[in-house]
Scaffold this active site. Structure first.
Site, mmCIF file in Angstrom:
data_model
loop_
_atom_site.group_PDB
_atom_site.id
_atom_site.type_symbol
_atom_site.label_atom_id
_atom_site.label_comp_id
_atom_site.label_asym_id
_atom_site.label_seq_id
_atom_site.Cartn_x
_atom_site.Cartn_y
_atom_site.Cartn_z
ATOM 1 N N SER A 117 6.082 37.422 71.296
ATOM 2 C CA SER A 117 5.296 37.067 70.370
ATOM 3 C C SER A 117 5.894 36.772 68.886
ATOM 4 O O SER A 117 7.152 37.322 68.752
ATOM 5 C CB SER A 117 4.431 38.040 69.912
ATOM 6 O OG SER A 117 3.576 37.798 68.876
ATOM 7 N N TYR A 141 2.689 46.614 66.972
ATOM 8 C CA TYR A 141 2.560 45.714 68.161
ATOM 9 C C TYR A 141 4.089 44.923 68.166
ATOM 10 O O TYR A 141 4.425 44.544 69.298
ATOM 11 C CB TYR A 141 1.224 44.850 67.830
ATOM 12 C CG TYR A 141 1.491 43.532 68.716
ATOM 13 C CD1 TYR A 141 1.652 42.231 68.303
ATOM 14 C CD2 TYR A 141 1.114 43.814 69.937
ATOM 15 C CE1 TYR A 141 1.905 41.262 68.951
ATOM 16 C CE2 TYR A 141 1.266 42.435 70.673
ATOM 17 C CZ TYR A 141 1.597 41.227 70.176
ATOM 18 O OH TYR A 141 1.436 40.292 71.088
ATOM 19 N N LYS A 145 6.896 44.465 71.391
ATOM 20 C CA LYS A 145 7.370 43.059 71.735
ATOM 21 C C LYS A 145 8.745 42.814 71.447
ATOM 22 O O LYS A 145 9.488 42.516 72.300
ATOM 23 C CB LYS A 145 6.556 42.041 70.929
ATOM 24 C CG LYS A 145 5.290 42.080 71.645
ATOM 25 C CD LYS A 145 5.062 41.896 72.977
ATOM 26 C CE LYS A 145 3.533 41.581 73.512
ATOM 27 N NZ LYS A 145 3.587 41.292 74.977
HETATM 28 C C1 WQD Z 1 -4.423 33.520 61.314
HETATM 29 C C2 WQD Z 1 -4.449 33.181 59.977
HETATM 30 C C3 WQD Z 1 -5.329 35.241 58.553
HETATM 31 C C4 WQD Z 1 -9.425 35.379 60.244
HETATM 32 C C5 WQD Z 1 -1.932 37.391 64.956
HETATM 33 C C6 WQD Z 1 -0.781 38.131 65.621
HETATM 34 C C7 WQD Z 1 0.233 37.558 66.395
HETATM 35 C C8 WQD Z 1 -0.390 36.653 67.718
HETATM 36 C C9 WQD Z 1 -1.581 36.009 66.942
HETATM 37 C C10 WQD Z 1 -0.424 38.246 69.587
HETATM 38 C C11 WQD Z 1 -4.036 34.376 58.982
HETATM 39 C C12 WQD Z 1 -6.212 34.082 58.546
HETATM 40 C C13 WQD Z 1 -7.933 34.774 59.978
HETATM 41 C C14 WQD Z 1 -10.579 34.858 59.220
HETATM 42 C C15 WQD Z 1 -8.409 34.104 57.647
HETATM 43 N N1 WQD Z 1 -0.896 37.674 68.487
HETATM 44 N N2 WQD Z 1 -7.578 34.485 58.904
HETATM 45 N N3 WQD Z 1 -9.842 34.538 58.064
HETATM 46 O O1 WQD Z 1 -2.497 37.092 62.179
HETATM 47 O O2 WQD Z 1 -1.315 34.745 62.503
HETATM 48 O O3 WQD Z 1 -1.263 36.203 64.452
HETATM 49 O O4 WQD Z 1 -2.467 36.659 66.122
HETATM 50 O O5 WQD Z 1 0.711 37.940 69.841
HETATM 51 O O6 WQD Z 1 1.380 38.344 66.922
HETATM 52 O O7 WQD Z 1 -0.002 38.637 64.381
HETATM 53 O O8 WQD Z 1 -3.287 35.339 63.656
HETATM 54 O O9 WQD Z 1 -5.833 34.429 63.892
HETATM 55 O O10 WQD Z 1 -5.502 36.755 62.947
HETATM 56 O O11 WQD Z 1 -5.015 34.813 61.681
HETATM 57 O O12 WQD Z 1 -8.131 33.720 56.869
HETATM 58 O O13 WQD Z 1 -11.731 35.251 59.447
HETATM 59 O O14 WQD Z 1 -5.923 33.187 59.525
HETATM 60 O O15 WQD Z 1 -5.079 35.799 57.210
HETATM 61 O O16 WQD Z 1 -3.442 33.734 57.786
HETATM 62 P P1 WQD Z 1 -2.060 35.930 62.973
HETATM 63 P P2 WQD Z 1 -4.962 35.473 62.986
#
Ligand code: WQD
Length: 326
Positions: A117, A141, A145
């Site tokens: 990841s 997490y 990985k």
């Molecule tokens: C994306 C962006 C949030 C929801 C994570 C893991 C990564 C992978 C993917 C497994 C961020 C913003 C989100 C909302 C928002 N998983 N957001 N409002 O954190 O980039 O990655 O998931 O491998 O390892 O770290 O993904 O979809 O949670 O967030 O503003 O209601 O959207 O702050 O900037 P992230 P995410």
């Protein structure tokens, strides 16, 4: 060739299993169904229900199905949950991998593909994240990985196994509505849920050093991700057959950044549900920008993402409605 696909009843796993069988490969799925759904496993693909912590089950499955390659996707993957339950994450993601690798080495399996990841990078302060960007994970997490990659590489080198560590960036979309992500842990489904309930989508911070102040991520369609697994698995098999096992560690992304605001605006356009987002406080641990340099996977495997953000959101929305109308 028969590939053991662990986690093959999950959101990403079901897409990988679908792509592997459509590419003419035989597969057997191992899944404990803790978050997976047996109905996602394609017709004709055997499903073994159980955990990679069960060595006897692994030995029997590898022997009975003549497994010669492994695609290991089974893992716990919620960043927030990993902070609350680190021991659970280390047990499932690291000890589970260790037991699987022991069974693989003992059985003489010659290729092993590991689901890693972008979380291994933590908060990379670079415009484009390359595979040699320092890996400084910020969550248990992400640590599991990175530790998993070390285990896979070391086991491959010690036992002559061809290995690949695939670092997923932000996965979204669905090949068919039935295979859509049922979890509400990532941006796209979280926004769907708000809009569907007549509430404003939340934007976690708009004061980041980015063009529009919101976080930028590299979104990858799950169909493209699955095709990358097929390309990698077949290449590992070639290396193993040629007696030249090596490791391949690659980013899987589009190499293009999309901001949260751009995604929210696109979701409103595609769903037809217009609601202004509400700016919420920053979420701890969120990097401003995480975008993959995706040239190594193209150079090594000839793979390049085919779908854009619009295709991801449209297919995810079709799946969201299907799963709620079902
Ligand atoms: C994306 C962006 C949030 C929801 C994570 C893991 C990564 C992978 C993917 C497994 C961020 C913003 C989100 C909302 C928002 N998983 N957001 N409002 O954190 O980039 O990655 O998931 O491998 O390892 O770290 O993904 O979809 O949670 O967030 O503003 O209601 O959207 O702050 O900037 P992230 P995410």
């Amino acid at each position: 060739m028969t590939y053991l696909i662990t986690g093959g009843a999950g959101y990403i796993g079901a897409h990988v299993t679908r792509a592997m069988t459509r590419a003419g490969q035989r597969a057997v799925v191992l899944d404990d169904l803790s978050t997976g759904d047996a109905n996602r496993v394609p017709e004709g693909v055997p499903l073994v229900i159980g955990s990679t912590l069960d060595r006897d089950l692994l030995n029997r499955t590898i022997a009975e199905h003549g497994v010669s390659g492994v695609v290991h996707l089974a893992a716990k993957k919620q960043v927030g949950e990993s902070v609350e339950l680190p021991l659970h994450y280390y047990r499932e993601n690291v000890i589970g991998l260790t037991v699987l690798l022991e069974a693989v080495a003992a059985a003489g399996v010659r290729s092993f593909l590991f689901s890693s990841s972008a979380a291994v990078y933590g908060m990379p302060d670079v415009d484009m994240v390359r595979e040699d960007t320092p890996c400084l994970p910020l969550s248990p997490y992400g640590e599991t990985k990175l530790a998993g990659e070390w285990l896979v590489r070391a086991t491959g080198a010690a036992h002559g196994i061809a290995t690949a560590n695939l670092r997923y960036f932000n996965v979204a979309g669905a090949a068919t509505p039935e295979l859509a992500d049922v979890g509400i842990f990532n941006l796209v489904p979280m926004v769907f849920e708000k809009l569907e309930n007549g509430r404003s989508p939340l934007v976690f911070g708009d004061d980041y050093p980015t063009a529009d102040g919101t976080c930028v991520r590299d979104y990858i369609h799950v169909e493209d991700l699955a095709e990358a697994h097929v390309a990698a698995a077949l290449r590992l098999t070639e290396w193993a057959a040629a007696g030249a096992p090596r490791d391949l560690t690659v980013n899987i992304g589009r190499g293009q950044g999309v901001s949260v605001r751009e995604m929210v605006d696109l979701i409103s356009e595609i769903t037809g549900i217009e609601r202004s987002p509400e700016i919420a406080p920053r979420r701890a641990g969120d990097p401003a920008r995480v975008v993959a340099a995706a040239d190594r996977i193209h150079d090594e495997l000839g793979w390049k993402a085919q779908h854009d953000a619009r295709a991801m959101i449209s297919s995810a929305w079709a799946g969201w409605r299907h799963l709620r109308d079902a």
